[in-house]
Design a protein around this motif. Structure first.
Motif, short mmCIF file in Angstrom:
data_model
loop_
_atom_site.label_atom_id
_atom_site.label_comp_id
_atom_site.label_asym_id
_atom_site.label_seq_id
_atom_site.Cartn_x
_atom_site.Cartn_y
_atom_site.Cartn_z
N UNK A 58 0.84 -1.19 0.00
CA UNK A 58 0.00 0.00 0.00
C UNK A 58 0.88 1.24 0.00
N UNK A 59 0.49 2.20 -0.80
CA UNK A 59 1.14 3.51 -0.81
C UNK A 59 0.15 4.49 -0.23
N UNK A 60 0.39 4.93 0.99
CA UNK A 60 -0.58 5.78 1.69
C UNK A 60 -0.44 7.23 1.28
N UNK A 61 -1.57 7.82 0.93
CA UNK A 61 -1.61 9.25 0.65
C UNK A 61 -2.33 9.90 1.83
N UNK A 62 -1.62 10.75 2.53
CA UNK A 62 -2.13 11.27 3.79
C UNK A 62 -3.21 12.31 3.54
N UNK A 72 3.20 11.20 -6.15
CA UNK A 72 3.01 10.03 -5.31
C UNK A 72 4.07 8.96 -5.53
N UNK A 231 -9.03 2.30 -1.25
CA UNK A 231 -7.92 1.68 -1.96
C UNK A 231 -8.16 1.73 -3.47
#
Lengths: 241, 182
Positions: A58-62, A72, A231
């Protein structure tokens, strides 16, 4: 008899020889050393901290990335393929709790941009350019000098993934052979038709804009997105053209 | 030279065959998930409802003995939520002008909209109807996405009033929910 027949057809750059067998054999030997490297290609994806993204992670975008262009992730391609390769990006809808039956979907856009082409530490220009503007690069598997210039199609394109459950795809096409000029020791341009060249690296970046307000509402409305984790699957594939 | 040319041609063909699958499949592939968290304040509340019309109620008045379906317990929630325990306790029905007098009863806790028992009650020692029961443990409520709030019915409460032993008058008791969130 047999040798004379072959000498009439093979070499387009001046090695056509009429004469004795001895001359033909010596001319052929100076053309190649015959040791072409194996074709190779590698794909790496990096997050906004330049850490490698493992497949499936997972690549979390805050919350701070909402409703603004955010770099990103980026990609690094490494290889020695001389001809065309395509990099296909598939962006899935951003579903609530990864539930593909959910109607709560955050739309987003992604802009893909090529950043650099390099051979070793040498930047390679992109687009048509005269050989005089570039320094030649040699290698150990041909007798030629390569005036490299890359070709990129699709850089700057933006994919808009809407809240309709539809995936979007964008493809970048790279081709080193399109704009590269190859010359022999005499300074004459030759037709280099092999599949491999010097090892190159190509990098690019993806800028993501999540279409959710800072307060967590749907853009241009006062409707809250439902609480939860959203997601979207991103797939990157490299194909030989 | 001729044999070398054959070797070159054969080598080229072999190369194409070895890369043949690459022309059908990607030569490299990776995938990952973009993830974003949306947090709103987690909210939930329990309520008792009139079994006949689903109106929210905070009291029930009974004027006759016998069996009465008095309330449905429901929960409203706006996000996924897990309770480690949902329990209920109920007191004796005591006469309002003389709390040494009581109206004896028994309580049944049923599955919503059925006559099936949900859980057994544990009578309070020396009680006259009072008791308690654990309705659920580690109960997860999973929010579905089509509405901002979800609502689930949890239990029906059926009281059996024994008229023969009670003096005329007003009797009062409490039905209380206890819970703990994970």
């Amino acid at each position: 008899m047999l040798i004379l027949l072959c000498s009439a057809v093979v070499y387009a750059d001046g090695y056509q020889v009429l004469g004795t067998a001895t001359k033909i054999i010596s001319a052929y030997k100076t053309k190649w050393n015959g040791n072409l490297p194996a074709p190779t290609l590698e794909l790496r994806l990096l997050d906004y901290n330049s850490s490698e993204i493992e497949s499936g992670s997972d690549l979390t975008m805050s919350i701070n990335t909402r409703n603004q262009a955010f770099e990103a992730f980026s990609w690094v391609l490494g290889g020695n393929l001389y001809n065309g390769i395509s990099v296909k990006f598939t962006f899935g809808p951003m579903y609530w709790e990864a539930d593909s039956s959910s109607t709560e979907i955050i739309p987003y856009s992604i802009k893909l941009e090529h950043e650099s082409s390099r051979i070793g530490n040498t930047p390679i220009p992109t687009g048509p350019a005269s050989s005089a503007a570039r320094s030649p690069i040699t290698n150990e598997f041909t007798p030629y000098s390569f005036y490299y210039a890359d070709a990129v199609i699709g850089s700057g394109d933006t994919a808009n993934v809407e809240a309709n459950g539809q995936s979007e795809t964008k493809t970048l096409v790279y081709n080193m052979s399109t704009n590269t000029v190859v010359k022999n020791n005499s300074g004459n341009t030759v037709d280099y038709d092999e599949d491999v060249c010097n090892y190159w690296n190509r990098t690019g970046k993806a800028t993501v804009t999540l279409k959710i307000t800072a307060a967590g509402q749907k853009v241009n409305t006062t409707t809250n997105y439902m609480a939860g984790t959203y997601y979207a699957t991103v797939q990157v594939e490299v194909w030989i053209q | 030279m001729f044999s070398k040319r054959i070797v070159m041609i054969v080598a080229l063909i072999l190369f194409l065959f070895s890369m043949g699958s690459a022309f059908c499949d990607p030569v490299a592939s990776k995938s990952f998930n973009l993830k974003h968290v949306v947090n709103v304040a987690r909210e939930y509340h329990f309520e008792f409802r009139n079994p006949d019309n689903n109106d929210v109620i905070d009291s029930v008045s009974l004027t006759s003995s016998g069996t009465h379906l008095i309330a449905t317990l429901a929960i409203n929630y706006n996000t996924n939520i897990t309770f480690s325990r949902i329990a209920v306790s109920f007191t004796d029905l005591k006469k309002t002008d003389n709390d040494s007098l009581y109206y004896p009863y028994t309580m049944d806790i049923l599955r919503p909209n059925t006559s099936d028992r949900l859980v057994n009650t544990t009578p309070t020692e020396n009680g006259h109807g009072a008791g308690a029961a654990t309705l659920y443990e580690n109960k997860q409520f999973k929010k579905y996405s089509t509405d901002p709030w979800n609502s689930d019915e949890l239990a029906d409460f059926r009281i059996n009033l024994d008229d023969a032993e009670a003096l005329a008058g007003t009797y009062q008791g409490n039905l209380q929910i206890e819970f703990a969130v994970v």
